[in-house]
Design a protein around this motif. Sequence first.
Motif, short mmCIF file in Angstrom:
data_model
loop_
_atom_site.label_atom_id
_atom_site.label_comp_id
_atom_site.label_asym_id
_atom_site.label_seq_id
_atom_site.Cartn_x
_atom_site.Cartn_y
_atom_site.Cartn_z
N PRO A 29 -38.62 -49.67 29.35
CA PRO A 29 -39.11 -50.88 28.68
C PRO A 29 -38.30 -51.24 27.44
O PRO A 29 -38.31 -50.52 26.46
CB PRO A 29 -40.54 -50.51 28.28
N GLU A 30 -37.58 -52.32 27.48
CA GLU A 30 -36.89 -52.83 26.29
C GLU A 30 -37.33 -54.26 26.04
O GLU A 30 -36.68 -55.01 25.34
CB GLU A 30 -35.37 -52.77 26.48
N GLY A 31 -38.41 -54.66 26.70
CA GLY A 31 -38.96 -55.97 26.42
C GLY A 31 -38.47 -57.07 27.34
O GLY A 31 -38.82 -58.23 27.13
N PRO B 5 -30.22 -46.89 28.66
CA PRO B 5 -30.49 -45.50 29.08
C PRO B 5 -31.47 -44.78 28.14
O PRO B 5 -31.42 -43.57 28.00
CB PRO B 5 -29.10 -44.84 29.02
N GLN B 6 -32.36 -45.55 27.48
CA GLN B 6 -33.21 -45.01 26.41
C GLN B 6 -33.89 -43.68 26.76
O GLN B 6 -33.72 -42.69 26.07
CB GLN B 6 -34.25 -46.05 26.02
N THR B 7 -34.68 -43.67 27.84
CA THR B 7 -35.45 -42.45 28.12
C THR B 7 -34.51 -41.30 28.51
O THR B 7 -34.75 -40.15 28.15
CB THR B 7 -36.48 -42.68 29.24
N LEU B 8 -33.43 -41.65 29.20
CA LEU B 8 -32.51 -40.59 29.64
C LEU B 8 -31.81 -39.94 28.46
O LEU B 8 -31.61 -38.73 28.42
CB LEU B 8 -31.50 -41.18 30.62
N LYS B 9 -31.44 -40.75 27.46
CA LYS B 9 -30.76 -40.12 26.32
C LYS B 9 -31.72 -39.26 25.53
O LYS B 9 -31.34 -38.25 24.96
CB LYS B 9 -30.03 -41.16 25.46
N GLN B 10 -33.00 -39.65 25.53
CA GLN B 10 -33.97 -38.80 24.86
C GLN B 10 -34.14 -37.48 25.61
O GLN B 10 -34.27 -36.42 25.00
CB GLN B 10 -35.31 -39.54 24.71
N ILE C 227 -35.63 -43.74 14.81
CA ILE C 227 -36.04 -42.35 14.97
C ILE C 227 -37.11 -42.38 16.05
O ILE C 227 -37.92 -43.31 16.11
CB ILE C 227 -36.59 -41.80 13.64
N ARG C 228 -37.09 -41.38 16.94
CA ARG C 228 -38.03 -41.41 18.08
C ARG C 228 -39.23 -40.52 17.81
O ARG C 228 -39.16 -39.59 17.00
CB ARG C 228 -37.35 -40.91 19.36
N ILE C 229 -40.24 -40.81 18.58
CA ILE C 229 -41.39 -39.91 18.58
C ILE C 229 -40.99 -38.69 19.41
O ILE C 229 -40.44 -38.84 20.50
CB ILE C 229 -42.58 -40.62 19.27
N1 ASP Z 1 -32.35 -48.51 23.57
C1 ASP Z 1 -32.33 -49.34 22.40
C2 ASP Z 1 -31.91 -50.75 22.77
O1 ASP Z 1 -31.36 -50.98 23.83
C3 ASP Z 1 -31.41 -48.83 21.34
C4 ASP Z 1 -31.92 -47.56 20.75
O2 ASP Z 1 -33.06 -47.51 20.31
O3 ASP Z 1 -31.14 -46.62 20.70
O4 ASP Z 1 -32.07 -51.66 22.00
#
Ligand code: ASP
Length: 588
Positions: free
Chosen positions: A172-174, A196-201, A488-490
């Motif tokens: 979800p990025e909106g 790749p938000q969740t994958l990088k986390q 910063i992530r949860i």
């Molecule tokens: N995934 C976020 C975006 O695409 C960037 C991030 O929070 O690292 O805006």
Amino acid sequence: MYRTNTCGELRIGNVGQEVTLAGWVQRSRKMGGMTFVDLRDRYGITQLVFNEETNAELCAQANKLGREYVIQVKGTVNERYAKNEKIPTGDIEIIVSEMTVLNESLVPPFTIETNTDGGDDLRMKYRYLDLRRENVRANLELRHKFCIAVRNFLDSKGFLEIETPVLIGSTPEGARDFIVPSRMNPGQFYALPQSPQTLKQLLMVAGMDRYFQIAKCFRDEDLRADRQPEFTQIDCEMSFVTQNDILNTFEEMAKYLFKEVRHYDLGDTPFIRMPWHEAMRRFGSDKPDMRFGMEFVELKDTLGGTGTFGVFNDAKYIGGICAPGCAHYTRKQLDQLTDFVKSPQIGAKGLVHAKVNEDGTVKSSVDKFYTPEVLEQLKHKMDAKPGDLILIMSGDDAMKTRKQLCELRLEMGERLGLRDRNKFALLWVVDFPMFEWSEEEGRLLAMHHPFTAPRPQDVPLLDTDPASVLADAYDMVCNGVEVGGGSIRIHDAVLQAKIFKVLGFTPERAQEQFGFLMNAFKYGAPPHGGLAYGLDRWVSLFAGLDSIRDCIAFPKNNSGRDVMLDAPSRVDQKQLDELLIDVRPQTK
Ligand code: ASP
């Protein structure tokens, strides 16, 4: 050997050498008994000369060459009589002794030159010809240099480049997901990553510590000049870091890229870190263009209240900007500005102006409603000098009015030549609101994405006043363009579950969609955070382009179509049958 040299290589020092070149015929001219051909390749243009007197047959052959024919020539480098200072090879020419036509060409549908006669649609259809144009090619070269510099910098800081899959589930990025049906799992779909938000986390949970990827992202949303349905991010994530560590690392990277790729020194001063609320108050934007001032001044105390100008009486917000030296604006110019703010894209009700005359007196479009003292106060508040023009907007929705005033500020900046493309002003916008209210959905939405951590001091507010929670999130802004952003992530499954709840996910739906992440967090997730830069936007800023399209090799048009490949398109019934998909006829 097809060639000994490229078409951009030979100089005066090569005079007398026997060379072989290969390339495309850019243009040919016949002048008396001589024929001149401009031969082009990726590296430049070299002039070829054919002389009727010395070799009539060869010259006759040269006269038959059409534009974009591919030829190979052998000849001697000669000093030019009439030099061309505009091109690096302009001191020399090749006296041709042999020529082979390697391939003929149809007449191209537009001229392959920087100032081409081809319109957008035509050039998109024949993008492979458009890419032969020097200015378009230069954008791709810049993009390449940019990517290499990014890799060098991040490698020097210990980041690992890791690829993540493209066929995944929803991220979800909106925006809306692009989905891909799975033949092997009939009735089921992959989603292409919005990032790749969740994958990088998960890579942080996996202990990779520092990750980056030049990653394709896919978002199905309405297109604008700076959007494409697929675009490229420089996606980064780091473990055991605070916001400060991340901002410092990526500020250093920005300065490095400017220096290496754009040859522009951003200096040693740290970027301003401006809280979101302040950016909205002073500039009406979360991506203020800081190349120029014209900051907003709140005027409710001065011009609001009863018994004054009707429109201002009960406006919730009244704000002004001061355009230096614009008091000479004519009625017509002022009407144009009013039409501008009233245009459907901006949607303001009107515009009030006040001119500061050379003698310091103020002349306003709403004079009759105010005493000279109030107008004097206005001048002081705006810090307006003789010759300045004060522009004032008002409205019942402060946020909306500020955004409208922001458009006017940018327009005035443009008119006054203050938005110079060769000047760069960067800053961080920090402390974004965590959530924004959606009228449409009747619930709070994540302003960044749902994995963003609230500022530690705001966590207790999640229970009492979630709408006022600020996020540990940041955007990097350059010249009024958001070039990157992150947070910063949860890293705690319990807090993550709470955020999902505020966002209106039932525990079941949260588990179904993001169970993999919440489960991973149960196995020792390190504190982590990161950001993503929009590669296309950076490159277009560096190249001084209006649209990101010109720095993408094969872009899509405004309706998301690739007009060259004619995609998207219908598929065979057989393919649909295999996927168990019925396509309904389109209804209006
Ligand atoms: N995934 C976020 C975006 O695409 C960037 C991030 O929070 O690292 O805006």
